[in-house]
Write a protein that holds these residues in place. Sequence first.
Motif, short mmCIF file in Angstrom:
data_model
loop_
_atom_site.label_atom_id
_atom_site.label_comp_id
_atom_site.label_asym_id
_atom_site.label_seq_id
_atom_site.Cartn_x
_atom_site.Cartn_y
_atom_site.Cartn_z
N HIS A 1 0.87 -1.18 0.00
CA HIS A 1 0.00 0.00 0.00
C HIS A 1 0.90 1.22 0.00
O HIS A 1 2.07 1.14 0.35
CB HIS A 1 -0.88 0.02 1.25
N SER A 2 0.34 2.36 -0.36
CA SER A 2 1.13 3.58 -0.30
C SER A 2 0.26 4.71 0.25
O SER A 2 -0.97 4.66 0.18
CB SER A 2 1.68 3.95 -1.67
N ALA A 3 0.93 5.68 0.83
CA ALA A 3 0.24 6.83 1.41
C ALA A 3 1.17 8.04 1.33
O ALA A 3 2.39 7.88 1.25
CB ALA A 3 -0.14 6.55 2.86
N THR A 4 0.59 9.21 1.38
CA THR A 4 1.37 10.43 1.43
C THR A 4 1.35 10.92 2.87
O THR A 4 0.29 11.22 3.42
CB THR A 4 0.79 11.51 0.48
N LEU A 5 2.53 11.00 3.47
CA LEU A 5 2.67 11.43 4.86
C LEU A 5 3.56 12.67 4.88
O LEU A 5 4.72 12.61 4.49
CB LEU A 5 3.30 10.33 5.71
N HIS A 6 2.99 13.76 5.30
CA HIS A 6 3.72 15.03 5.39
C HIS A 6 4.34 15.41 4.03
O HIS A 6 5.48 15.85 3.97
CB HIS A 6 4.79 14.98 6.47
N GLY A 7 3.58 15.18 2.98
CA GLY A 7 4.01 15.56 1.64
C GLY A 7 4.94 14.58 0.95
O GLY A 7 5.39 14.84 -0.15
N HIS A 8 5.25 13.46 1.60
CA HIS A 8 6.14 12.47 1.00
C HIS A 8 5.41 11.15 0.84
O HIS A 8 4.71 10.70 1.73
CB HIS A 8 7.38 12.25 1.89
N ARG A 9 5.60 10.55 -0.31
CA ARG A 9 4.97 9.27 -0.61
C ARG A 9 5.77 8.16 0.06
O ARG A 9 7.00 8.14 -0.01
CB ARG A 9 4.96 9.09 -2.13
N THR A 10 5.09 7.25 0.72
CA THR A 10 5.75 6.11 1.35
C THR A 10 4.92 4.86 1.08
O THR A 10 3.73 4.95 0.81
CB THR A 10 5.94 6.32 2.87
N SER A 11 5.57 3.72 1.13
CA SER A 11 4.83 2.47 0.92
C SER A 11 5.10 1.54 2.10
O SER A 11 6.10 1.66 2.80
CB SER A 11 5.23 1.81 -0.39
N PHE A 12 4.17 0.62 2.28
CA PHE A 12 4.26 -0.35 3.36
C PHE A 12 3.48 -1.57 2.94
O PHE A 12 2.66 -1.52 2.03
CB PHE A 12 3.69 0.23 4.67
N THR A 13 3.77 -2.70 3.57
CA THR A 13 3.06 -3.93 3.26
C THR A 13 2.26 -4.37 4.48
O THR A 13 2.74 -4.28 5.61
CB THR A 13 4.03 -5.05 2.84
N LEU A 14 1.05 -4.81 4.21
CA LEU A 14 0.16 -5.29 5.27
C LEU A 14 -0.69 -6.43 4.75
O LEU A 14 -1.08 -6.45 3.59
CB LEU A 14 -0.80 -4.18 5.72
N GLU A 15 -0.99 -7.34 5.65
CA GLU A 15 -1.95 -8.39 5.34
C GLU A 15 -3.33 -7.75 5.19
O GLU A 15 -3.63 -6.72 5.81
CB GLU A 15 -1.97 -9.42 6.47
N ASP A 16 -4.17 -8.37 4.37
CA ASP A 16 -5.51 -7.83 4.12
C ASP A 16 -6.30 -7.62 5.41
O ASP A 16 -7.05 -6.65 5.54
CB ASP A 16 -6.30 -8.75 3.18
N GLU A 17 -6.13 -8.52 6.36
CA GLU A 17 -6.88 -8.43 7.62
C GLU A 17 -6.48 -7.18 8.41
O GLU A 17 -7.35 -6.50 9.00
CB GLU A 17 -6.65 -9.69 8.48
N PHE A 18 -5.20 -6.85 8.44
CA PHE A 18 -4.76 -5.64 9.13
C PHE A 18 -5.25 -4.40 8.40
O PHE A 18 -5.65 -3.40 9.02
CB PHE A 18 -3.24 -5.60 9.28
N TRP A 19 -5.23 -4.43 7.09
CA TRP A 19 -5.72 -3.30 6.29
C TRP A 19 -7.20 -3.06 6.57
O TRP A 19 -7.62 -1.92 6.76
CB TRP A 19 -5.47 -3.58 4.81
N ALA A 20 -7.98 -4.12 6.61
CA ALA A 20 -9.41 -4.00 6.89
C ALA A 20 -9.64 -3.41 8.29
O ALA A 20 -10.52 -2.56 8.48
CB ALA A 20 -10.10 -5.36 6.77
N GLU A 21 -8.85 -3.85 9.26
CA GLU A 21 -9.00 -3.32 10.63
C GLU A 21 -8.59 -1.86 10.70
O GLU A 21 -9.22 -1.08 11.42
CB GLU A 21 -8.20 -4.15 11.63
#
Length: 70
Positions: free
Chosen positions: A5-25
């Motif tokens: 997954h990726s997100a913009t945090l404080h103007g910077h793009r970052t990526s991370f990996t998560l299991e679907d269950e954690f993402w849903a939670e």
Amino acid sequence: MIRKHSATLHGHRTSFTLEDEFWAELKAIATARAIPLAALISEIDDSRAADSNLSSALRLHVLAWLKNSR
């Protein structure tokens, strides 16, 4: 399944990996708190230890949320 997954945090793009269950939670936590998912991820990122990674911090946040909701 684990996904990137990726997100913009404080103007910077970052990526991370998560299991679907954690993402849903994480999405459920954001909904319960009535905040955008990006705001929740940013909040978790801001409060994590400097020597931890974002994926682990997100998983630990979900675990703490679920344990506190019992």
